[in-house]
Every structure is written in structure tokens, then in C-alpha cells.
Design a protein around this motif. Structure first.
Motif, PDB file in Angstrom:
ATOM      1  N   VAL A  98      27.848  44.251  20.663  1.00  0.00           N
ATOM      2  CA  VAL A  98      27.241  43.397  21.680  1.00  0.00           C
ATOM      3  C   VAL A  98      26.744  44.274  22.819  1.00  0.00           C
ATOM      4  CG1 VAL A  98      27.603  41.481  23.270  1.00  0.00           C
ATOM      5  CG2 VAL A  98      28.791  41.515  21.075  1.00  0.00           C
ATOM      6  N   ASP A  99      25.451  44.154  23.143  1.00  0.00           N
ATOM      7  CA  ASP A  99      24.885  44.968  24.206  1.00  0.00           C
ATOM      8  C   ASP A  99      25.312  44.393  25.557  1.00  0.00           C
ATOM      9  OD1 ASP A  99      23.052  46.191  26.119  1.00  0.00           O
ATOM     10  OD2 ASP A  99      21.979  46.912  24.357  1.00  0.00           O
ATOM     11  N   SER A 100      25.841  45.242  26.416  1.00  0.00           N
ATOM     12  CA  SER A 100      26.379  44.793  27.699  1.00  0.00           C
ATOM     13  C   SER A 100      25.482  45.144  28.877  1.00  0.00           C
ATOM     14  CB  SER A 100      27.767  45.400  27.915  1.00  0.00           C
ATOM     15  OG  SER A 100      27.684  46.817  27.876  1.00  0.00           O
ATOM     16  N   VAL A 101      24.186  45.330  28.619  1.00  0.00           N
ATOM     17  CA  VAL A 101      23.267  45.709  29.686  1.00  0.00           C
ATOM     18  C   VAL A 101      23.267  44.689  30.821  1.00  0.00           C
ATOM     19  CG1 VAL A 101      21.290  44.582  28.587  1.00  0.00           C
ATOM     20  CG2 VAL A 101      20.908  46.478  30.175  1.00  0.00           C
ATOM     21  N   LEU A 102      23.533  43.418  30.517  1.00  0.00           N
ATOM     22  CA  LEU A 102      23.490  42.372  31.542  1.00  0.00           C
ATOM     23  C   LEU A 102      24.742  42.328  32.403  1.00  0.00           C
ATOM     24  CD1 LEU A 102      21.973  39.451  29.432  1.00  0.00           C
ATOM     25  CD2 LEU A 102      20.829  40.740  31.238  1.00  0.00           C
ATOM     26  N   LEU A 103      25.727  43.142  32.090  1.00  0.00           N
ATOM     27  CA  LEU A 103      27.008  43.040  32.787  1.00  0.00           C
ATOM     28  C   LEU A 103      27.135  43.981  33.972  1.00  0.00           C
ATOM     29  CD1 LEU A 103      29.543  42.675  29.844  1.00  0.00           C
ATOM     30  CD2 LEU A 103      28.284  40.908  31.070  1.00  0.00           C
ATOM     31  N   ASP A 104      26.106  44.734  34.292  1.00  0.00           N
ATOM     32  CA  ASP A 104      26.272  45.686  35.380  1.00  0.00           C
ATOM     33  C   ASP A 104      24.909  46.161  35.874  1.00  0.00           C
ATOM     34  OD1 ASP A 104      28.265  46.840  36.964  1.00  0.00           O
ATOM     35  OD2 ASP A 104      28.081  48.772  35.967  1.00  0.00           O
ATOM     36  N   GLY A 105      24.899  46.698  37.083  1.00  0.00           N
ATOM     37  CA  GLY A 105      23.740  47.392  37.603  1.00  0.00           C
ATOM     38  C   GLY A 105      22.515  46.532  37.833  1.00  0.00           C
ATOM     39  N   GLU A 106      21.349  47.151  37.628  1.00  0.00           N
ATOM     40  CA  GLU A 106      20.082  46.505  37.950  1.00  0.00           C
ATOM     41  C   GLU A 106      19.852  45.223  37.165  1.00  0.00           C
ATOM     42  OE1 GLU A 106      17.984  47.048  40.271  1.00  0.00           O
ATOM     43  OE2 GLU A 106      19.000  48.811  41.060  1.00  0.00           O
ATOM     44  N   ALA A 107      20.227  45.203  35.894  1.00  0.00           N
ATOM     45  CA  ALA A 107      20.017  44.003  35.082  1.00  0.00           C
ATOM     46  C   ALA A 107      20.816  42.828  35.627  1.00  0.00           C
ATOM     47  CB  ALA A 107      20.395  44.265  33.629  1.00  0.00           C
ATOM     48  N   LEU A 108      22.043  43.089  36.087  1.00  0.00           N
ATOM     49  CA  LEU A 108      22.877  42.036  36.662  1.00  0.00           C
ATOM     50  C   LEU A 108      22.321  41.587  38.005  1.00  0.00           C
ATOM     51  CD1 LEU A 108      25.359  40.258  36.562  1.00  0.00           C
ATOM     52  CD2 LEU A 108      26.720  42.178  37.420  1.00  0.00           C
ATOM     53  N   ARG A 109      21.878  42.537  38.823  1.00  0.00           N
ATOM     54  CA  ARG A 109      21.276  42.173  40.108  1.00  0.00           C
ATOM     55  C   ARG A 109      20.003  41.358  39.909  1.00  0.00           C
ATOM     56  NH1 ARG A 109      23.588  47.068  42.125  1.00  0.00           N
ATOM     57  NH2 ARG A 109      21.956  48.364  41.227  1.00  0.00           N
ATOM     58  N   HIS A 110      19.196  41.752  38.918  1.00  0.00           N
ATOM     59  CA  HIS A 110      17.975  40.993  38.618  1.00  0.00           C
ATOM     60  C   HIS A 110      18.315  39.557  38.262  1.00  0.00           C
ATOM     61  CE1 HIS A 110      13.892  40.336  36.890  1.00  0.00           C
ATOM     62  NE2 HIS A 110      14.562  39.520  36.087  1.00  0.00           N
ATOM     63  N   SER A 111      19.344  39.383  37.435  1.00  0.00           N
ATOM     64  CA  SER A 111      19.760  38.046  37.025  1.00  0.00           C
ATOM     65  C   SER A 111      20.152  37.202  38.222  1.00  0.00           C
ATOM     66  CB  SER A 111      20.939  38.146  36.054  1.00  0.00           C
ATOM     67  OG  SER A 111      21.518  36.876  35.813  1.00  0.00           O
ATOM     68  N   ALA A 112      21.041  37.721  39.059  1.00  0.00           N
ATOM     69  CA  ALA A 112      21.502  36.953  40.212  1.00  0.00           C
ATOM     70  C   ALA A 112      20.374  36.667  41.182  1.00  0.00           C
ATOM     71  CB  ALA A 112      22.631  37.708  40.914  1.00  0.00           C
ATOM     72  N   GLY A 113      19.400  37.581  41.248  1.00  0.00           N
ATOM     73  CA  GLY A 113      18.284  37.389  42.158  1.00  0.00           C
ATOM     74  C   GLY A 113      17.378  36.234  41.794  1.00  0.00           C
ATOM     75  N   GLN A 114      17.459  35.742  40.550  1.00  0.00           N
ATOM     76  CA  GLN A 114      16.621  34.618  40.128  1.00  0.00           C
ATOM     77  C   GLN A 114      17.263  33.267  40.457  1.00  0.00           C
ATOM     78  OE1 GLN A 114      13.709  35.928  39.123  1.00  0.00           O
ATOM     79  NE2 GLN A 114      14.893  37.817  39.406  1.00  0.00           N
ATOM     80  N   LEU A 115      18.550  33.270  40.814  1.00  0.00           N
ATOM     81  CA  LEU A 115      19.270  32.037  41.144  1.00  0.00           C
ATOM     82  C   LEU A 115      19.092  31.752  42.632  1.00  0.00           C
ATOM     83  CD1 LEU A 115      20.567  32.943  38.427  1.00  0.00           C
ATOM     84  CD2 LEU A 115      22.710  31.996  39.243  1.00  0.00           C
ATOM     85  N   GLU A 116      18.518  30.614  42.958  1.00  0.00           N
ATOM     86  CA  GLU A 116      18.232  30.281  44.344  1.00  0.00           C
ATOM     87  C   GLU A 116      19.068  29.087  44.799  1.00  0.00           C
ATOM     88  OE1 GLU A 116      14.058  29.554  44.220  1.00  0.00           O
ATOM     89  OE2 GLU A 116      13.533  31.690  44.338  1.00  0.00           O
ATOM     90  N   GLY A 117      19.367  29.085  46.094  1.00  0.00           N
ATOM     91  CA  GLY A 117      20.063  27.955  46.703  1.00  0.00           C
ATOM     92  C   GLY A 117      21.419  27.664  46.099  1.00  0.00           C
ATOM     93  N   LEU A 118      22.177  28.695  45.753  1.00  0.00           N
ATOM     94  CA  LEU A 118      23.448  28.476  45.068  1.00  0.00           C
ATOM     95  C   LEU A 118      24.471  27.829  46.003  1.00  0.00           C
ATOM     96  CD1 LEU A 118      25.163  30.526  42.447  1.00  0.00           C
ATOM     97  CD2 LEU A 118      26.490  30.115  44.516  1.00  0.00           C
ATOM     98  N   SER A 119      25.162  26.822  45.491  1.00  0.00           N
ATOM     99  CA  SER A 119      26.253  26.175  46.221  1.00  0.00           C
ATOM    100  C   SER A 119      27.462  26.080  45.308  1.00  0.00           C
ATOM    101  CB  SER A 119      25.840  24.779  46.705  1.00  0.00           C
ATOM    102  OG  SER A 119      25.557  23.924  45.612  1.00  0.00           O
ATOM    103  N   ILE A 120      28.658  26.123  45.911  1.00  0.00           N
ATOM    104  CA  ILE A 120      29.915  26.147  45.160  1.00  0.00           C
ATOM    105  C   ILE A 120      30.756  24.938  45.535  1.00  0.00           C
ATOM    106  CG2 ILE A 120      32.031  27.434  44.724  1.00  0.00           C
ATOM    107  CD1 ILE A 120      30.472  29.988  45.434  1.00  0.00           C
TER     108      ILE A 120
END
Length: 376
Positions: free
Chosen positions: A120-142
Motif C-alpha cells: 500500500v502506497d503511503s504517499v498520502l500519509l505525510d508531507g506535501e501530499a497530506l498538506r495538499h489534501s487538507a488544503g482542499q477542505l474548506e470551512g471545517l467544523s468539529i
């Protein structure tokens, strides 16, 4: 003592900050255990958890009820760069911000340093790929829940929601629950690129990072929530897809490949070159060409002129069976010339329309697109 730092909402906030900073090690350290991904569980978990192994002792001490007087700061004050424990959630917002800034400034993680998960490729679990992912989520509420937290957000203006499950792992200071993320907060995504090998595609970009394909696909590990942007932009083929990863359901992304404008232009250039080579022969039966005409009359060869068809309708496409060409089976060329009638010697201006087809084969060889044109 701030009771909030021991809530599921606070754990979710810390988890989100780790994702936003691209700090996969901290995020992984917040899990109670990791799921079995692609049947590679034992090996995968041991590698992923290696970044957090040194915290296991302090974390266990913090979670016991036998030493309520021990200060959380004494346990974790020297481990600011290691995965967060629940006691670290009690640190001030200033400490959290400092850690986030340091993570955001880290260099891109080399392929060989990824958190490997077996096949399983873990490129999405760290670094730039992970930051890119989180950067696409807008208006997050918990929103706090008794079994975790709900995260609501938008991607491209479309609302999404996912549950981040947690389990109680003992308590701190006798009164406050310690929470860990459940394995379901880490999932896998199947990427499929049909006929990629036929198109010479061995690597794609996921969140702007390279990922190698295996048998026209790849399996990626991903935190929940994540956004996966897949792009294929070779000289000859293109394709893209976006997937929003939430806790519910299986995630399977298929990327359809399309012939690029560059590939289509190369095809037309090759066809034009072939037809031009036929038209340049001032003969009635051009060598190596599918068009030709016979006449009983005496022909002035210097007057033979071929007009070849427009190739605009010849199209190059790519599908699950690979490359294919349409519009080349029914073509027509016109040949004109002057001749003398075989019987009475009269001068004639002859014109003939000749139907023909082309057999065009397209294949990829390494980084090259090979186009073969012959008469049908």
C-alpha cells in the motif's frame, strides 16, 4: 485543569492540525491501532508506528490511574517533535502553533522515507501530499460525539461530513478520559487506470506527488478525511480525477485516459507525410500506396497530379483496449493527367476518383508514440 483538552473534540482538533501541517507521524501516533491494509497488516503497522515507538512508554504512564500527581508537562516536555499523546493535548495553543509551523516548513518527504505500508502506497500519509489534501477542505467544523467527533467541511463548494471514531483508553488524573482514534480513521483507496500499460503509463501524480502503478493500478493509504487529486499528463495521454475520502464506504477511483492533442497532431503529421509521399510520385500507381488507376490511353507523366484527402476526420482515441484510429477506412483521392486517346489520338484531360483505406497502428514504446501507416 482544562477539561476540554481531554474531550473527543480536542483530540479531533489536534488530529486535524496534524493533517493540515502534513505531520503524518503525529497523526499516526494518535491511533489506538492501525487497520490491516491490503493484507499487509503486521509489517505495515510496525513500520508506520516506528516513528512513535519512543512515545509508547510516556503515553502508558500518562494513562495510568496510579500516579495522579505526576505532571503531564514533565512527561512530554522534551518530546515536542514526536507524536502527540493525550497529555500533550493539554499544552497551550502557543505550543501547538509552534509545532504546526515547524511541520509546515519541513521539506518534501523523499519516496524512500515514506511510511511504508507493504504493497500500500503511503504517499498520502505525510508531507506535501497530506498538506495538499487538507488544503482542499474548506470551512471545517468539529462536533463532539460520545464515540468520537463529526467533521463537516466543503470541497469545491460541495458539503461533506465524516465521523472520526475514537475509543476510550483509560483516564488521566482519575477524572479525564484518554481518547485514541479508531483504526477506521485510516482507510485505503483503490486507484485504477485501465490500459495504462498499453498507453505507456507507469507513473501518475497523486496530490502532486509521483506514484508508481502496478498492473494498471495502485492502492493508497489515506487518513479520514482526505482529498485525492489524481493527474496523468504525459505527452500522449491525459486524465484526472478527484475523490473525497470519508469514513463510510469503499473508495475506488477509475481514471479514464484520453489521447492528448499532441498525440492527435503526431498522428495527423504521420498520415500527411505518408499521403504526401504518395502524391509526390508522378505515376498512376504510386509505389507502396493503396491508390492507383489504369488507363488504355497514352499518358503524359509530367501532367500527373494527385490530390489527397483531408485528414481532419481521422481521429485518435484511447480506451480499455488501447489506441484506436477512426475515419481512415473510407478515403478518396483524385488524380488528373493529360493523355492521348489510344484509338484516334485525341488529347484528353482525364480525372479519376479513387477510394482507398489506411491501416494505422499506434503503440507506445517507452516515452515514444509509434505510428505506423500503410495502405489497407
Amino acid at each position: 485543569m482544562d477539561e476540554h483538552v481531554y474531550s473527543t473534540e480536542a483530540i479531533a482538533e489536534n488530529y486535524w492540525e496534524a493533517l493540515r501541517a502534513g505531520d503524518g507521524s503525529t497523526a499516526v501516533g494518535m491511533f489506538s491501532s492501525l487497520p490491516e491494509l491490503n493484507a499487509a497488516a503486521p509489517q505495515a503497522q510496525s513500520v508506520v508506528l516506528s516513528a512513535a515507538d519512543e512515545d509508547e512508554g510516556p503515553a502508558d504512564e500518562d494513562s495510568t490511574d496510579e500516579d495522579p500527581g505526576e505532571s503531564p508537562d514533565e512527561d512530554t516536555g522534551d518530546d515536542s517533535d514526536e507524536p502527540a499523546t493525550e497529555d500533550e493535548a493539554g499544552d497551550t495553543d502557543e505550543d501547538t502553533d509552534d509545532g504546526t509551523e515547524e511541520d509546515a516548513d519541513t521539506d518534501e518527504v523523499p519516496d524512500e522515507d515514506r511510511l511504508a505500508l507493504g504493497s500500500v502506497d503511503s504517499v498520502l500519509l505525510d508531507g506535501e501530499a497530506l498538506r495538499h489534501s487538507a488544503g482542499q477542505l474548506e470551512g471545517l467544523s468539529i462536533t463532539e460525539r460520545s464515540d468520537g467527533a463529526d467533521l463537516a467541511f466543503t470541497v469545491d463548494g460541495e458539503p461533506h461530513e465524516t465521523h472520526v471514531p475514537m475509543s476510550r483508553e483509560g483516564s488521566s488524573w482519575l477524572f479525564f478520559d484518554d481518547w485514541k482514534l479508531e483504526p477506521e480513521a485510516l482507510t485505503e483507496v483503490q486507484l485504477s487506470v485501465p490500459a495504462a500499460e498499453l498507453g505507456g503509463i507507469g507513473q501518475i501524480e497523486v496530490n502532486e506527488q509521483p506514484v508508481n502503478l502496478h498492473e494498471d493500478g495502485a492502492t493508497l493509504a489515506a487518513f479520514v478525511p482526505s482529498v485525492i487529486d489524481v493527474d496523468i499528463d504525459s505527452d500522449w495521454l491525459s486524465g484526472s480525477a478527484r475523490e473525497v475520502v470519508v469514513a463510510d464506504g469503499e473508495h475506488s477511483v477509475e481514471i479514464d485516459l484520453e489521447a492528448s492533442e499532441t498525440a492527435a497532431q503526431l498522428l495527423h503529421d504521420e498520415v500527411e507525410e505518408y499521403l504526401t509521399s504518395c502524391a509526390d510520385q508522378q505515376v498512376l500507381m504510386p509505389s507502396g500506396c493503396p491508390m492507383g488507376v489504369q488507363t488504355p490511353n497514352s499518358v503524359d507523366a509530367s501532367t500527373i497530379s494527385w490530390e489527397m484527402p483531408d485528414t481532419a476526420d481521422i481521429a485518435l482515441t484511447f480506451d480499455d483496449d488501447g489506441w484506436s484510429v477512426t475515419g481512415a477506412s473510407s478515403l478518396s483521392a483524385t488524380v488528373t493527367f493529360e493523355s492521348l486517346d489510344h484509338f484516334d489520338g485525341d488529347e484528353l484531360d482525364e480525372s479519376h476518383d479513387i477510394s482507398f483505406g489506411l491501416d494505422i497502428q499506434v503503440s507506445a514504446s517507452g516515452e515514444d508514440l509509434v505510428v505506423s501507416v500503410i495502405g489497407d
